[in-house]
Design a protein around this motif. Structure first.
Motif, short mmCIF file in Angstrom:
data_model
loop_
_atom_site.label_atom_id
_atom_site.label_comp_id
_atom_site.label_asym_id
_atom_site.label_seq_id
_atom_site.Cartn_x
_atom_site.Cartn_y
_atom_site.Cartn_z
N GLU A 178 0.83 -1.21 0.00
CA GLU A 178 0.00 0.00 0.00
C GLU A 178 0.86 1.26 0.00
N GLU A 179 1.98 1.21 0.73
CA GLU A 179 2.83 2.40 0.86
C GLU A 179 3.72 2.63 -0.34
N THR A 180 4.11 1.55 -1.02
CA THR A 180 5.12 1.68 -2.08
C THR A 180 4.64 1.30 -3.47
N GLY A 181 3.55 0.55 -3.53
CA GLY A 181 3.11 0.03 -4.82
C GLY A 181 3.85 -1.23 -5.25
N CYS A 182 4.73 -1.74 -4.40
CA CYS A 182 5.51 -2.94 -4.72
C CYS A 182 4.81 -4.18 -4.15
N VAL A 183 4.30 -5.02 -5.02
CA VAL A 183 3.69 -6.27 -4.60
C VAL A 183 4.78 -7.25 -4.19
N VAL A 184 4.58 -7.91 -3.07
CA VAL A 184 5.58 -8.83 -2.54
C VAL A 184 5.24 -10.26 -2.94
N ASN A 185 6.15 -10.90 -3.66
CA ASN A 185 6.02 -12.30 -4.03
C ASN A 185 7.01 -13.10 -3.20
N ARG A 186 6.49 -13.99 -2.36
CA ARG A 186 7.33 -14.71 -1.40
C ARG A 186 7.56 -16.16 -1.82
N ARG A 187 8.78 -16.62 -1.67
CA ARG A 187 9.13 -18.04 -1.82
C ARG A 187 9.79 -18.48 -0.52
N VAL A 188 9.16 -19.39 0.21
CA VAL A 188 9.72 -19.89 1.47
C VAL A 188 10.74 -20.97 1.16
N ALA A 189 11.90 -20.87 1.79
CA ALA A 189 12.95 -21.88 1.65
C ALA A 189 13.18 -22.55 2.99
N GLY A 190 13.59 -23.81 2.95
CA GLY A 190 13.77 -24.56 4.18
C GLY A 190 15.19 -24.69 4.64
N THR A 191 16.16 -24.44 3.74
CA THR A 191 17.57 -24.58 4.10
C THR A 191 18.39 -23.49 3.42
N SER A 192 19.58 -23.27 3.95
CA SER A 192 20.49 -22.30 3.33
C SER A 192 20.92 -22.76 1.95
N ASP A 193 21.14 -24.05 1.79
CA ASP A 193 21.54 -24.58 0.48
C ASP A 193 20.46 -24.27 -0.56
N GLU A 194 19.20 -24.42 -0.18
CA GLU A 194 18.11 -24.12 -1.11
C GLU A 194 18.11 -22.65 -1.47
N MET A 195 18.37 -21.79 -0.49
CA MET A 195 18.41 -20.36 -0.77
C MET A 195 19.51 -20.01 -1.76
N VAL A 196 20.68 -20.59 -1.58
CA VAL A 196 21.79 -20.33 -2.50
C VAL A 196 21.43 -20.78 -3.91
N GLN A 197 20.87 -21.96 -4.03
CA GLN A 197 20.50 -22.48 -5.34
C GLN A 197 19.46 -21.59 -6.02
N LEU A 198 18.47 -21.16 -5.26
CA LEU A 198 17.42 -20.32 -5.83
C LEU A 198 17.96 -18.94 -6.24
N MET A 199 18.82 -18.37 -5.41
CA MET A 199 19.38 -17.06 -5.74
C MET A 199 20.21 -17.13 -7.02
N ARG A 200 20.85 -18.23 -7.26
CA ARG A 200 21.70 -18.37 -8.44
C ARG A 200 20.91 -18.54 -9.73
N THR A 201 19.58 -18.71 -9.61
CA THR A 201 18.76 -18.75 -10.84
C THR A 201 18.57 -17.36 -11.43
N GLY A 202 18.76 -16.32 -10.60
CA GLY A 202 18.51 -14.96 -11.07
C GLY A 202 17.06 -14.56 -11.05
N ASP A 203 16.21 -15.40 -10.48
CA ASP A 203 14.76 -15.15 -10.50
C ASP A 203 14.27 -14.37 -9.29
N TYR A 204 15.15 -14.04 -8.36
CA TYR A 204 14.71 -13.41 -7.12
C TYR A 204 15.53 -12.15 -6.84
N ASP A 205 14.89 -11.21 -6.14
CA ASP A 205 15.52 -9.93 -5.84
C ASP A 205 16.22 -9.92 -4.48
#
Length: 392
Positions: free
Chosen positions: A73-100
């Protein structure tokens, strides 16, 4: 696939270092400080127009509608969330380039920095990243490299010794009940299921076998790593269950399968079982500190910066901390009201003496982060290989 904000070259040498877990830093001559060989990723210089949405990888409980909707509401930026269960998963997902953005723990941070997956943070664009951020969460090696800040602190916690007070009737003062083969609770011990748990063995050895010369549990040479692995193999003989899923850990304790072992402070509260108690023993412990990190490939850097600033405010940072069960990064939250003060007291938010005994997760690298230059330390890949041998 997101359009890349920038391209990062990958030489054969850097690739090889990444395969080893993390690139090795070099010591700047005469400085006494570690200087890391990391990609030259540009930092955002000024904010522009919000892009309309931001894609975030986060731990469960870090991005909830209660504050995400207000942010939109304050910024106009819609938040799209992806929950990760481990640090390894986070690293792998970040390396796809699909997340900010990602809410990275210290066992992921250096991998992301050295891989060129995240960009330095311009603190001038995050007003709430100011004097109220607790000192113990600033300038740490897991997210501050070569004078550049890569992480905006969110919260922290210790990996405590949890025990069933009906079985372990006196508060333990040492981790020996979960490490020694003659533990009276052998066969009822729980242990964390990840390579980073090797650091817990190193913390115990630092205290009980000082002749090994361990000064930092994430800076282990081959001999020190071997000693930690030997201790972990010994512990394997008394472990009932290894856990990575917090729900499974709670179920194991409540059901009586396990009565003592490493845990997170929040799990006691989630279990709602008065028998589950926790303590920080004399040896100290490992712990974790989470921070927002922005992708070097983000196509929504303005929304990402707005989110980091919004969630660094005392109110929102505190809401995240209370929701997840951790010490908030913004110490001003502790002064907002009685409920906030009670939460901060429970999780030692402003107690730096408490956290002086906590070694935050940090990616193991070949350069010894304890300052030694006469040996090569073991890397995250070495730890991963070693972990595969521990459970048999």
């Amino acid at each position: 696939m997101k359009n890349k904000l920038m391209a990062i070259s990958a030489t054969a040498a850097v690739s090889a270092l990444m395969l080893a877990g993390c690139a090795a830093p070099a010591a700047e001559e005469g400085s006494g400080e570690l200087v890391f060989d990391v990609p030259d990723v540009p930092m955002l210089e000024e904010l522009g127009e919000p892009e309309g949405q931001v894609d975030i990888i986060a731990w469960s409980g870090f991005v909830e509608p209660a504050w995400a909707d207000t942010f939109t509401e304050e910024t106009g930026c819609v938040v799209n969330r992806r929950v990760a269960g481990t640090s390894d998963e986070m690293v792998q997902l970040m390396r796809t380039g699909d997340y900010d953005l990602v809410s990275a723990s210290g066992d992921a941070s250096l991998r992301l920095i050295v891989g060129g997956d995240v960009a330095p943070i311009n603190r001038d664009l995050i007003p709430n990243f100011g004097d109220d951020i607790v000192p113990g969460m600033q300038g740490q090696i897991y997210d501050t490299i070569n004078g550049n800040v890569y992480g905006v602190p969110i919260g922290r916690g210790a990996n405590i010794l949890q025990y069933n007070s009906e079985v372990v009737t006196e508060t333990p003062t040492s981790w020996d009940i979960v490490w020694e083969a003659d533990s009276p609770y052998a066969g009822q011990i729980t242990a964390y299921d990840a390579p980073i748990y090797i650091a817990d063995a190193a913390v115990y050895l630092m205290y009980h076998q000082p002749e090994l010369g361990i000064q930092n549990p994430y800076a282990l040479d081959e001999t020190q790593l071997e000693a930690a692995v030997d201790l972990l193999k010994q512990q394997n003989g008394i472990v009932a269950e290894y856990w990575a899923d917090p729900v499974a850990q709670i179920t194991s304790f409540v059901g009586g399968t396990t009565v003592a072992g490493t845990s997170w402070e929040i799990l006691r509260k989630l279990a709602a079982d008065d028998r589950m108690q926790g303590t920080l023993p004399q040896e100290g412990s490992t712990g974790w500190a989470d921070a927002w990190m922005i992708s070097s490939q983000s196509d929504a850097p303005n929304c990402a910066y707005l989110w980091m600033d919004y969630t660094s405010s005392a109110e929102v940072n505190g809401a995240i901390a209370m929701n997840f069960g951790m010490a908030p990064a913004n110490g001003a939250f502790c002064e907002l009201n009685d409920e906030a003060a009670a939460h901060c007291e429970e999780f030692n938010a402003l107690n730096e003496d408490y956290f002086e005994n906590v070694w935050y997760w940090t990616t193991p690298i070949e350069q010894c982060i304890d300052g030694r230059t006469d040996v090569k330390c073991t890397s995250f890949q070495d730890w991963t290989n070693a972990w595969a041998t521990i459970k048999g």
